[in-house]
Enzyme design. Structure first.
Site, short mmCIF file in Angstrom:
data_model
loop_
_atom_site.label_atom_id
_atom_site.label_comp_id
_atom_site.label_asym_id
_atom_site.label_seq_id
_atom_site.Cartn_x
_atom_site.Cartn_y
_atom_site.Cartn_z
N CYS A 1 82.29 24.91 -2.52
CA CYS A 1 83.41 24.33 -2.09
C CYS A 1 83.82 25.37 -1.01
CB CYS A 1 84.44 23.96 -3.00
SG CYS A 1 85.77 23.08 -2.15
N VAL B 1 67.16 27.97 -19.67
CA VAL B 1 65.76 28.22 -19.04
C VAL B 1 65.78 29.59 -18.68
CG1 VAL B 1 64.27 27.36 -17.27
CG2 VAL B 1 65.35 25.88 -18.99
N ALA C 1 77.84 19.00 -13.53
CA ALA C 1 77.83 17.45 -12.76
C ALA C 1 76.56 17.03 -12.37
CB ALA C 1 78.79 17.74 -11.53
N GLY C 2 75.79 17.92 -11.55
CA GLY C 2 74.43 17.32 -11.23
C GLY C 2 73.46 16.94 -12.20
N LYS D 1 77.19 21.90 -1.01
CA LYS D 1 77.68 22.68 -2.15
C LYS D 1 79.18 22.01 -2.56
CE LYS D 1 74.60 26.56 -1.90
NZ LYS D 1 73.60 25.69 -1.85
N THR D 2 79.14 20.73 -2.81
CA THR D 2 80.68 20.26 -3.19
C THR D 2 80.28 19.28 -4.30
OG1 THR D 2 80.55 18.71 -1.66
CG2 THR D 2 81.56 20.73 -0.96
N CYS E 1 85.29 17.88 1.83
CA CYS E 1 86.09 18.93 1.47
C CYS E 1 87.46 18.67 1.51
CB CYS E 1 85.86 20.41 2.14
SG CYS E 1 86.93 21.67 1.74
N ASP F 1 74.59 22.58 -6.33
CA ASP F 1 74.84 23.84 -5.74
C ASP F 1 73.36 24.56 -5.64
OD1 ASP F 1 77.44 22.89 -5.54
OD2 ASP F 1 77.98 24.25 -7.30
N GLN G 1 85.14 21.32 -12.44
CA GLN G 1 85.62 22.60 -11.63
C GLN G 1 86.48 22.41 -10.56
OE1 GLN G 1 82.26 25.63 -11.21
NE2 GLN G 1 80.92 24.10 -12.61
#
Length: 496
Positions: free
Chosen positions: A236, A135, A70-71, A406-407, A441, A398, A100
């Site tokens: 999450c 990587v 996603a990021g 971290k969501t 959340c 994350d 996810q």
């Protein structure tokens, strides 16, 4: 909007009017982009972006993005628009992209694995070069990364979006292969490279097996179910409790499995090292009352899972507690001594949330924190998302070694901050945009209700004039029906 989504939207509007007592006008307002975007993390950090044109640069530069989740995809979409003359290279091995957050709905029997999969090629922005590789090492001193198959790739600017990794083996006796066997499940388990979400599939089977076994018991001889939460940062933080409440509610008959209420035929233990269900008082109070209302949940605070015996179905925890020591004359109070002892618990079923850590390539490089509680995660400034030493390196998602975030909603918040600050650095300026720690959340407290816990570095950060500590059907409807298409069509396109 397709016909299926339109039908769901109309149903949501009708239910908002009935269940929340809203007028059609207010329901329509909530059903706009704002309502669902809240659960993606649109407000409040991006308020600046909503009132001014996002920064852009016409500089020629090479921007390398590591990570195709996603990021990474979102960063690529944003920087493609913000830096049209830049060469943008995204390095990621995965052909399949997983939504996810949908793995919890898979566990609840409401999504399938196919519902959360999409080809990464469909999401890759035009004009972005995709290197299908991994990587293996970062060398920020030479402005390059080392790949598994394509050697070194240099950059002018780097965006680290590797995500995190699960550390099941940190629990003695545990391995990913055990998920789905011997009463063990873990909703988190997936393989982003292969595009599989075994955790969601296995946990729905776990739900069904739990129901079948509970039907053979009675309140005098209940099943023992353990749900765990590790002491490490996790993706999450509410997910461990989501499985706890949804599986218990499933036994009440409120799931696709149906059936009569047999939840008294099982006793649940929720084990975590911390001493609260949620760090914010109002949310914590709601969840404490919820466990009392369920009537069969015991909160085992101070318990950190360290070992499991799958054959004997025995879990071993480090139990952390405080013991009163000697009287301190200077402080005029007793010493408090931290203590740890081993505690064993027998179980019939156990849901394990694995310890999590930064990916090895980051942890073993100069871009990772080298010490402290964030060791192994990317050493980023908590506000600007810029590396603390290497000013041409930024992070998203994350992997960031910052206190919150971290969501998926947090990553959506990182996007505009990263874009603004990276463009500033490209233009020779200091980064000024600040991430406020916003995290959202959607905590599923039962089938059909979600407590939408929004917070930032300063505490609660609700986006709507509704009591955020009250579980509501509206957030369940948004999460189930609207967020996934918005994720694919807006968030991954850098449009929100």
């Amino acid at each position: 909007m397709d016909k299926k989504m339109l039908k769901h939207s109309q149903e949501v509007i009708e239910e908002l009017m009935k269940k929340e007592g809203m007028s059609r006008r207010d329901a329509l307002k909530l059903m706009g982009l704002g309502g669902a975007a809240t659960m993606m993390g649109t407000a409040p950090t991006s308020a600046n972006a909503a009132t001014k044109a996002m920064a852009s640069s016409d500089k020629k530069a090479k921007i390398v993005i590591v990570g195709g989740g996603a990021g990474g995809i979102m960063a690529a979409a944003r920087m493609r628009k913000a830096a049209p003359n830049a060469e943008i290279v995204l390095i990621a091995p995965n052909d399949i992209h997983l939504y996810q957050p949908g793995q919890v709905f898979m566990a609840a029997g409401l999504y399938t694995e196919e519902d959360i999969r999409k080809p990464n090629a469909d999401l890759m922005p035009d004009g972005v070069k995709w290197v299908k590789d991994e990587v293996k090492a970062f060398d920020p001193d030479s402005n390059s990364v080392e790949t598994a198959k394509n050697g070194k790739i240099g950059y002018d600017f780097l965006i680290v979006a590797t995500g995190l990794q699960y550390d099941y083996e940190r629990i003695k006796g545990m391995s990913p292969d055990l998920v789905g066997q011997k009463g063990i499940s873990s909703v988190y388990l997936n393989d982003p490279v292969k595009g599989t979400a075994k955790g969601g599939v296995a946990t729905w089977e776990w739900f069904k097996q739990l129901r079948a076994e509970a039907e053979k018991r009675d309140p005098g001889n209940p099943l023992h179910v353990i749900c765990t939460q590790p002491s490490t940062p996790i993706k999450c933080g509410g997910a461990p409790q989501k499985i706890l409440y949804l599986s218990d509610d499933m036994l009440r008959g409120n799931s696709p499995l149906g059936g009569k209420d047999i939840h008294d035929n099982a006793k649940f233990t929720f084990a975590k090292k911390g001493g609260k269900l949620f760090g914010i008082k109002s949310y914590n109070q709601t969840l404490l009352k919820l466990t009392v209302d369920y009537g069969n949940i015991y909160d085992a605070f101070g318990h950190d899972l360290v070992e499991i015996d799958p054959d004997d179905k025995m879990a071993t925890f480090d139990y952390h507690y405080l013991e009163k020591g000697e009287w301190d004359e200077d402080l005029e109070e007793f010493e408090v001594i931290p203590m740890v002892k081993k505690v064993k618990m027998k179980y019939d079923f156990i849901h394990i949330v694995p310890p999590m850590k930064g990916v090895d390539a980051v942890a073993n490089s100069p871009i990772g924190w080298q010490k402290g509680t964030a060791k192994g995660w990317m050493a980023a400034d908590r506000y600007t998302l810029q590396h603390i030493k290497y000013k041409n390196v930024f992070g998203i998602g994350d992997i960031l070694g910052i206190p919150l975030g971290k969501t998926g909603g947090s990553a959506r918040h990182h996007g505009p901050i990263l874009q603004e600050n990276l463009v500033s650095v490209m233009e020779g300026k200091e980064p000024t945009e600040k991430f406020d720690g916003y995290t959202v959340c959607p905590l599923k407290t039962e089938y059909g209700e979600i407590m939408l816990a929004e917070f930032n570095y300063d505490g609660p950060a609700p986006s709507f004039p509704l009591d955020p500590s009250k579980p509501r059907w509206i957030w369940w409807a948004f999460d189930l029906y609207m967020l996934k298409p918005m994720y694919w069509n807006l968030m991954m396109r850098g449009l929100m």
